[in-house]
Write a protein that holds these residues in place. Structure first.
Motif, mmCIF file in Angstrom:
data_model
loop_
_atom_site.group_PDB
_atom_site.id
_atom_site.type_symbol
_atom_site.label_atom_id
_atom_site.label_comp_id
_atom_site.label_asym_id
_atom_site.label_seq_id
_atom_site.Cartn_x
_atom_site.Cartn_y
_atom_site.Cartn_z
ATOM 1 N N TYR A 1 8.306 -14.603 -67.146
ATOM 2 C CA TYR A 1 8.281 -15.425 -68.178
ATOM 3 C C TYR A 1 9.506 -16.545 -67.877
ATOM 4 O O TYR A 1 9.007 -17.757 -68.358
ATOM 5 C CB TYR A 1 8.668 -14.713 -69.334
ATOM 6 C CG TYR A 1 8.998 -15.550 -70.481
ATOM 7 C CD1 TYR A 1 7.728 -15.774 -71.476
ATOM 8 C CD2 TYR A 1 10.036 -15.993 -71.119
ATOM 9 C CE1 TYR A 1 7.827 -16.777 -72.485
ATOM 10 C CE2 TYR A 1 9.937 -16.631 -72.154
ATOM 11 C CZ TYR A 1 8.879 -16.955 -72.690
ATOM 12 O OH TYR A 1 9.175 -17.917 -74.103
ATOM 13 N N PRO B 1 6.769 -9.376 -66.600
ATOM 14 C CA PRO B 1 7.672 -9.727 -67.554
ATOM 15 C C PRO B 1 8.749 -10.624 -66.915
ATOM 16 O O PRO B 1 9.266 -11.620 -67.699
ATOM 17 C CB PRO B 1 8.288 -8.751 -68.228
ATOM 18 C CG PRO B 1 7.573 -7.427 -67.634
ATOM 19 C CD PRO B 1 6.617 -7.929 -66.892
ATOM 20 N N SER C 1 10.784 -9.403 -73.544
ATOM 21 C CA SER C 1 10.055 -10.344 -72.214
ATOM 22 C C SER C 1 8.830 -9.292 -71.969
ATOM 23 O O SER C 1 7.732 -10.275 -71.723
ATOM 24 C CB SER C 1 10.918 -9.896 -70.991
ATOM 25 O OG SER C 1 12.165 -10.812 -71.071
#
Length: 145
Positions: A43, A40, A27
């Motif tokens: 995402y 992250p 990620s």
């Protein structure tokens, strides 16, 4: 089977822990490919927006199981990066429809293609039936978790 269940559950826990650790690392990597300043954990938001095309913030919050305030802050960050836009909802002017910008789609698609290639390389020697079963079992696990 009951005698082996605790050991089997320990094995499942070990493998899930390894998968989650690798997932977090992936990620970070994929998020940085989309944009150097992307967090992250956002995402997944981009993935849902890419799948839905356009979605109301309240509907997205419900799908992801997070609060509207938290999601709104994350969306604001994505807007600031030029990846997401808010448009008035034609059916309710008080609400907004969220979607990826053209740049957001381009960056997300490029990062996702790299991610797919990594998965493809990892599973390339698996029989197709095993890949199908793996996907089916992961889906089942996620649906019931």
């Amino acid at each position: 089977m009951d005698d082996h269940l605790p050991e089997t559950l320990r094995a499942v826990e070990d493998e899930l822990t390894a998968l989650l650790r690798r997932g977090r690392a992936l990620s970070w990597e994929v998020a940085r490919e989309v944009h150097p300043n992307l967090e992250p954990n956002t995402y997944g938001l981009l993935l849902w927006l890419r799948r839905s095309g356009s979605i109301r913030l309240t509907d997205l919050a419900a799908r992801l199981g997070i609060g509207k305030g938290t999601l709104s802050r994350q969306i604001a960050g994505l807007e600031g990066l030029g990846l997401v836009r808010r448009d008035p909802d034609p059916s309710d002017r008080r609400a907004a429809q969220l979607s990826l910008t053209e740049e957001g789609s381009r960056r997300f698609d490029a990062a996702r293609a790299a991610r797919f290639e990594q998965i493809r390389r990892t599973l390339r020697n698996w029989p197709e039936r095993d890949v199908e079963n793996f996907a089916r079992l992961l889906h089942r696990f996620n649906e019931t978790f």
